[in-house]
Write a protein that holds these residues in place. Structure first.
Motif, short mmCIF file in Angstrom:
data_model
loop_
_atom_site.label_atom_id
_atom_site.label_comp_id
_atom_site.label_asym_id
_atom_site.label_seq_id
_atom_site.Cartn_x
_atom_site.Cartn_y
_atom_site.Cartn_z
N GLN A 24 0.81 -1.24 0.00
CA GLN A 24 0.00 0.00 0.00
C GLN A 24 0.83 1.27 0.00
O GLN A 24 0.29 2.36 -0.11
CB GLN A 24 -0.88 0.04 1.25
CG GLN A 24 -1.90 -1.06 1.31
CD GLN A 24 -2.73 -0.95 2.57
OE1 GLN A 24 -2.92 0.13 3.11
NE2 GLN A 24 -3.22 -2.08 3.04
N ILE A 25 2.14 1.14 0.18
CA ILE A 25 2.91 2.38 0.30
C ILE A 25 3.11 3.02 -1.07
O ILE A 25 3.14 2.33 -2.09
CB ILE A 25 4.29 2.17 1.00
CG1 ILE A 25 5.20 1.24 0.20
CG2 ILE A 25 4.09 1.67 2.42
CD1 ILE A 25 6.63 1.18 0.72
N ARG A 26 3.21 4.34 -1.05
CA ARG A 26 3.44 5.02 -2.32
C ARG A 26 4.92 5.38 -2.43
O ARG A 26 5.52 5.89 -1.49
CB ARG A 26 2.59 6.29 -2.37
CG ARG A 26 1.10 5.97 -2.51
CD ARG A 26 0.40 6.93 -3.43
NE ARG A 26 0.80 8.30 -3.17
CZ ARG A 26 0.01 9.21 -2.60
NH1 ARG A 26 -1.20 8.87 -2.23
NH2 ARG A 26 0.44 10.45 -2.43
N GLY A 27 5.51 5.08 -3.57
CA GLY A 27 6.92 5.40 -3.74
C GLY A 27 7.48 4.64 -4.92
O GLY A 27 6.82 3.77 -5.49
N LYS A 28 8.73 4.97 -5.25
CA LYS A 28 9.35 4.34 -6.43
C LYS A 28 10.58 3.52 -6.06
O LYS A 28 10.85 2.50 -6.66
CB LYS A 28 9.79 5.44 -7.42
CG LYS A 28 8.63 6.17 -8.08
CD LYS A 28 9.16 6.99 -9.28
CE LYS A 28 8.04 7.67 -10.03
NZ LYS A 28 7.52 8.87 -9.34
#
Ligand code: NAD
Ligand code: FE2
Length: 390
Positions: A21-25
């Motif tokens: 669920q985490i947002r990031g690259k």
């Protein structure tokens, strides 16, 4: 003004699913070679793969991480430029991640230059996550960083409130395989955090609450987790107790068991939990002898945990006896002598031990602050395993 901080916590079965669920690259994973060998990075990287998040593993953290290693990690994180830094491992890896994320925005800094009064704003670049694989330090829920200055054989306590992880993931699969000795040592660290956090002069109701529950759970589950590593209920409860212990002392302060234990660990290169757990009962006796206030708090803990009966003094002494009984049950040393440290060598090091203990803030967040003379006696009594009678 007082503040209480703790991370967002994902826990329970399949807690690692939260990674999806985490947002990031890009995630920079700070860990050690042993964790990689044990296969504990895989459940994390599998989730990151599924979430399409790139990652790089920095696996050079040693137990009680050195300033030099952190500096290396700082260079690596600077080259990678992640938007998440994940401390994956025991306290050593989680603490290292906190220091490394600061070097991401301040590559010019020496790690021991991280000071509480400065602002780093690393969240402009990346967020911090902690995934513990030991149930001990509570580092996933504190902003503290403990590093080792190998040149001067001293532990350096660093960190700023910014270093509280954004997210902590508590998944039993990460701690279920801990061998008995590591379970015991890290478990003693939990107990020490919880009791010292509860009795710290910087304590408040916010730190009392997690301190009490963590103490009760450690008494209930530590021996079980030690005796049967497959007891997943015990594993899970000890993992939660570790985090609660972190919330307690991390928002108040640890105490004399930590300042004396740190000193011993720094000079004789011993694991954190083993040394602080060893000094906990001796330093509690010292406080009982000179502080009615702390004796009353120990009695509260004892009553809450169903230990002892009678007056505050009787309950407090019963608590100390129960700690010693638990330590014995899980194979922990009773005295410094039990650590096979040569007496002459130890006595030679006493001035150094005192000096280190006096330089720790944890020595002054108790109701009876020892000076040089009392510390000298505490260190000598703890060597022989004598009851503190002063
Ligand atoms: N930040 C804080 O609030 C805080 C509090 C207390 C202690 N500390 C620091 O944390 C460090 C100690 O951390 P620790 O006690 O968690 O140990 P650790 O991180 O030093 O790890 C000890 C050893 O256990 C291994 N290990 C870790 N997880 C394992 C697992 N699941 N199975 C098998 N082996 C595993 C590691 O690879 C390592 O070899 C010290 O540097 C101490 O000073 C920090
Ligand atoms: Fe500790």
């Amino acid at each position: 003004m007082w503040t209480f901080s703790c991370p967002f916590i994902a826990y329970g079965d399949n807690a690692l699913d939260y990674l999806a669920q985490i947002r990031g690259k890009k995630a920079f994973i700070v860990t050690d070679k042993n964790i990689v060998k044990l296969g504990l990075t895989k459940p994390v990287t599998d989730q990151l793969d599924a979430a399409n998040i790139e990652y790089q593993i920095f696996d050079e953290i040693e137990p009680e991480p050195s300033l030099t290693t952190i500096k290396k990690g700082g260079i690596a994180v600077g080259q990678y430029q992640p938007d998440w830094v994940i401390g994956l491992g025991g306290g050593s890896c989680m603490d290292a991640a906190k220091a490394i994320i600061i070097l991401l925005v301040r590559p010019d800094l020496d790690p021991d230059g991280i000071v509480a009064s400065d602002t780093y704003n690393f969240r402009d670049k990346a967020r911090l996550m902690a995934i513990p694989t030991t149930s001990g330090t509570g580092s996933e829920a504190t902003w503290a960083i403990v590093l080792t200055d190998t040149e001067f054989q001293r532990k350096v306590g660093l960190g700023t409130t910014e270093c509280m992880p954004d997210v902590a993931i508590l998944d039993t699969v990460m701690v279920a395989g801990m061998p008995p000795q590591l379970t015991a040592e890290t478990g003693m660290d939990v107990l020490t955090h919880a009791i010292e956090g509860y009795t710290s002069t910087w304590g408040t109701s916010f730190t009392d609450a997690p301190g009490l529950i963590a103490t009760r759970q450690a008494f209930k589950y530590l021996a079980k987790a030690f005796q049967n590593g497959d007891d997943l209920e015990a594993r899970q409860e000890m993992m939660y107790a570790a985090t609660l212990g972190g919330m307690s002392f991390g928002n108040s302060m640890a105490g004399l068991g930590h300042s004396t234990g740190h000193a011993l660990g720094a000079i004789f290169h011993l694991p954190h939990g083993r040394t602080v757990g060893l000094f906990l009962p001796y330093t509690m006796e010292y406080l009982i002898n000179g502080s009615e206030e702390t004796t009353a708090k120990y009695a509260e803990i004892a009553r809450f945990c169903g230990i002892g009966s009678g007056t505050d003094l009787e309950c407090a002494k019963a608590l100390v006896a129960r700690i010693r009984e638990l330590a014995k049950e899980i194979g922990q040393p009773f005295s410094v002598k039990d650590l096979n440290i040569d007496k002459a060598k130890y006595e030679e090091s006493i001035p150094g031990l005192i000096d280190r203990a006096l330089n720790e803030v944890m020595t002054i967040t108790v109701t009876r602050i020892p000076g040089e003379e009392d510390l000298d006696k505490i260190f000598r009594y703890a060597y022989d395993g004598r009851t503190i009678d002063f």
